[in-house]
Write a protein that holds these residues in place. Structure first.
Motif, mmCIF file in Angstrom:
data_model
loop_
_atom_site.group_PDB
_atom_site.id
_atom_site.type_symbol
_atom_site.label_atom_id
_atom_site.label_comp_id
_atom_site.label_asym_id
_atom_site.label_seq_id
_atom_site.Cartn_x
_atom_site.Cartn_y
_atom_site.Cartn_z
ATOM 1 N N ALA A 42 11.772 93.533 25.064
ATOM 2 C CA ALA A 42 10.393 93.891 24.704
ATOM 3 C C ALA A 42 9.828 92.821 23.769
ATOM 4 O O ALA A 42 9.587 93.051 22.592
ATOM 5 N N PRO A 43 9.634 91.614 24.305
ATOM 6 C CA PRO A 43 9.173 90.515 23.455
ATOM 7 C C PRO A 43 7.706 90.680 23.041
ATOM 8 O O PRO A 43 6.968 91.431 23.668
ATOM 9 N N GLU A 44 7.337 89.966 21.989
ATOM 10 C CA GLU A 44 5.931 90.005 21.561
ATOM 11 C C GLU A 44 5.079 89.083 22.414
ATOM 12 O O GLU A 44 3.872 89.262 22.509
ATOM 13 N N ALA A 45 5.722 88.061 22.981
ATOM 14 C CA ALA A 45 4.953 87.120 23.809
ATOM 15 C C ALA A 45 5.810 86.614 24.958
ATOM 16 O O ALA A 45 7.042 86.581 24.871
ATOM 17 N N LEU A 46 5.144 86.232 26.034
ATOM 18 C CA LEU A 46 5.800 85.496 27.115
ATOM 19 C C LEU A 46 5.118 84.143 27.209
ATOM 20 O O LEU A 46 3.890 84.048 27.132
ATOM 21 N N VAL A 47 5.937 83.112 27.369
ATOM 22 C CA VAL A 47 5.416 81.751 27.454
ATOM 23 C C VAL A 47 5.601 81.282 28.887
ATOM 24 O O VAL A 47 6.728 80.988 29.320
#
Ligand SMILES: Cc1cc2nc3c(=O)[nH]c(=O)nc-3n(C[C@H](O)[C@H](O)[C@H](O)COP(=O)(O)OP(=O)(O)OC[C@H]3O[C@@H](n4cnc5c(N)ncnc54)[C@H](O)[C@@H]3O)c2cc1C
Ligand code: FES
Ligand code: FES
Lengths: 325, 160
Positions: A42-47
């Motif tokens: 559950a990451p805060e961002a995807l790059v």
């Protein structure tokens, strides 16, 4: 799925600056989206790294190939040199997933994919990789788990089907991070759970695989995969083999197993058994016996010991004859 | 925060707002009303959600809608031509290559992607290519036959 910020990285530098343990690289997404949907991650961002220039080409390099991390498995399968000179890789990729999955999956994503273990993927079970106390697979349903290195904290199998072929070709992984770029040997790239249970390779959270470097092939090679379903399935056991031949004799042999250990598993005893021998059914069978030495299967996967022998024997014969057996 | 995405679907320009976490399948169905693409497994195994993205067959349940920006998508709604049903659709009907029908859009989109790449596939090639599509009703045989027949009939149209 929890929401996250979506970042499009235009360069390696921009990607590295954005990436962290809370901001993960997004390549083909075939592995990541399922883990996000299941709340395993559950990451805060995807790059999104697919827009980075220079990571989607296959180039000639020192007599071999330099493959950008974002090259898809389908692009590799369609590449004449991969088909002609690197049959063990071609055959391994051919057996991955479905046409759709191969169209989306990248080589970088395949090397960095997170485990397929059903306990890792189900949040209600204990899992050391997810920060829990123990590994539910050790006493649980472990028919698809490891038979080698099972005395460690986690008995996952490494999910990469491309890994064993890259090992027998002696590939290198080009890694970019804040301090610049470095090359890691493919076998140093993958790490055992005993070294760091939360990850499967040497990458730090802000490091990116940018390329895979394949040296020129040094003889004949093949991959053999054993699985339940013909249509599409994960391997139960697989073997990649590369042989340097003098006539019918194997001067050198490199043999690596997949789907049986937390890393692509080099079968050194089998290599030694085949070295200097005329390759035939008997010597291939003897090497295959050696490949299973040292296996410590779990309660539910003793059957994999025989599958390893079968995969190794057939991969050796396929490499030597150039025919799929 | 919502993302603003411009894309081309079945030759028509579309604009939509979506959250980063929404899949292309969710946006097609729930925001754009293109409900021909189905959700079966939602994890890449069944192919009910197949679309063609920049010429490549993909599972729209494994693509973020944000990634559709600037790209060209064909869904089942775009398979039929101005003349009427696509030969694949006709042959599926003729051969009764469907029962409940939930898998059908995915099969037809996958078969379209195959014929675009290989207009004259062998039976083995059809079966291999359709490995990413699950059907729990037909037993696949009628589907494979319909695709082979459609390949024959499109080849005739092309010769004309
Ligand atoms: C139905 C199905 C069947 C499958 N069968 C197989 C199979 O038989 N064999 C097999 O090997 N795999 C299989 N897979 C797994 C998966 O498709 C592959 O592992 C795939 O290659 C992952 O690549 P990706 O580009 O989609 O990665 P992503 O999902 O985008 O990423 C995977 C992970 O790697 C990280 N990552 C991606 N690229 C980089 C990079 N360049 N540098 C650093 N980190 C990176 C991501 O942050 C993420 O954690 C299957 C998947 C599905 C859905
Ligand atoms: S819904 Fe996408 S593959 Fe099943
Ligand atoms: S027709 Fe019912 S699943 Fe295919």
């Amino acid at each position: 799925m929890k929401n996250f910020a979506y970042i499009n990285a235009a360069s390696e530098k921009a990607a590295i600056e954005s990436m962290s343990d809370k901001a993960l690289a997004l390549a083909g997404g075939t592995n990541l989206l399922n883990l996000l949907k299941e709340y395993v991650l559950a990451p805060e961002a995807l790059v999104n790294i697919k827009g980075i220039a220079g990571l989607n080409a296959i180039e000639s390099f020192e007599g071999g190939l330099k493959i950008g991390a974002n090259v898809t498995l389908s692009e590799l399968l369609d590449h004449a040199e991969v088909r002609g000179r690197y049959p063990a890789l071609h055959q391994a990729l051919y057996d991955i997933g479905t046409p759709q999955i191969r169209n989306m999956s990248t080589l970088g994503g395949n090397l960095c994919a997170r485990p397929h273990c059903w306990y890792y993927r189900y949040e209600y079970f204990d899992c050391k990789k997810r920060g829990g106390q123990g590994c539910a697979a050790i006493a649980g349903d472990n028919e698809f788990h490891a038979i080698f290195a099972t005395d460690g904290p986690c008995v996952m199998i490494h999910p990469s089907s491309a890994g064993p072929a890259l090992v027998v070709y002696g590939a290198k992984v080009k890694i970019a991070g804040p301090g610049g770029s470095r090359d890691a040997g493919i076998e140093e790239f993958f790490t055992l759970p005993a070294a760091a249970v939360a990850r499967e390779n040497v990458l730090k959270p802000n490091e990116l695989v940018t390329h895979v470097l394949l040296p020129p092939p040094n003889g004949k090679s093949a991959t053999y995969e054993v699985r339940h379903k013909e249509s599409h399935d994960w391997p139960l056991a697989m073997a990649s083999v590369a042989l340097t031949m003098a006539g019918e004799t194997a001067q050198e042999a490199r043999i690596c197993l997949g789907a049986v250990a937390p890393v692509p598993w080099r079968a050194a005893a089998a290599e030694a058994a085949l070295k200097g021998k005329v390759v035939n059914e008997t010597t291939a069978g003897e090497a295959a016996q050696k490949a299973a030495e040292g296996a410590k299967p779990l309660s539910g996967n003793k059957y994999k010991v025989q599958l390893v022998r079968t995969a190794v024997k057939r991969a050796i014969l396929a490499a030597a004859t150039g025919r799929r057996v | 925060m919502k993302l603003h995405v411009k894309t081309t679907i079945n030759g028509e320009e579309f604009e939509f707002l979506c959250e980063p976490r929404e899949s292309l399948l969710e946006v097609l169905r729930d925001r754009l009303g293109l409900t021909g693409s189905k959700e079966g497994c939602n994890n890449g195994n069944c192919g009910a959600c197949n679309v063609i993205l920049d010429g490549r067959l993909v599972n729209s349940c494994l693509v973020f809608a944000a990634e559709a920006a600037g790209r060209a998508i064909t869904t089942i709604e775009g398979i039929q031509g101005p003349e009427g049903l696509h030969p694949l659709q006709e042959k599926f009907l003729e051969h009764a290559a469907l029962q409940c029908g939930i898998c059908t859009p995915g099969f037809i989109v996958a078969a379209k992607a195959l014929l675009d790449r290989n207009p004259d596939p062998s039976e083995a090639e059809v079966r291999l290519w359709l490995a990413g599509n699950l059907c729990r009703c037909t037993g696949y045989d009628k589907i494979v036959r319909a695709v082979l027949e459609a390949a024959k009939s499109t080849a005739v149209v092309m010769e004309k």
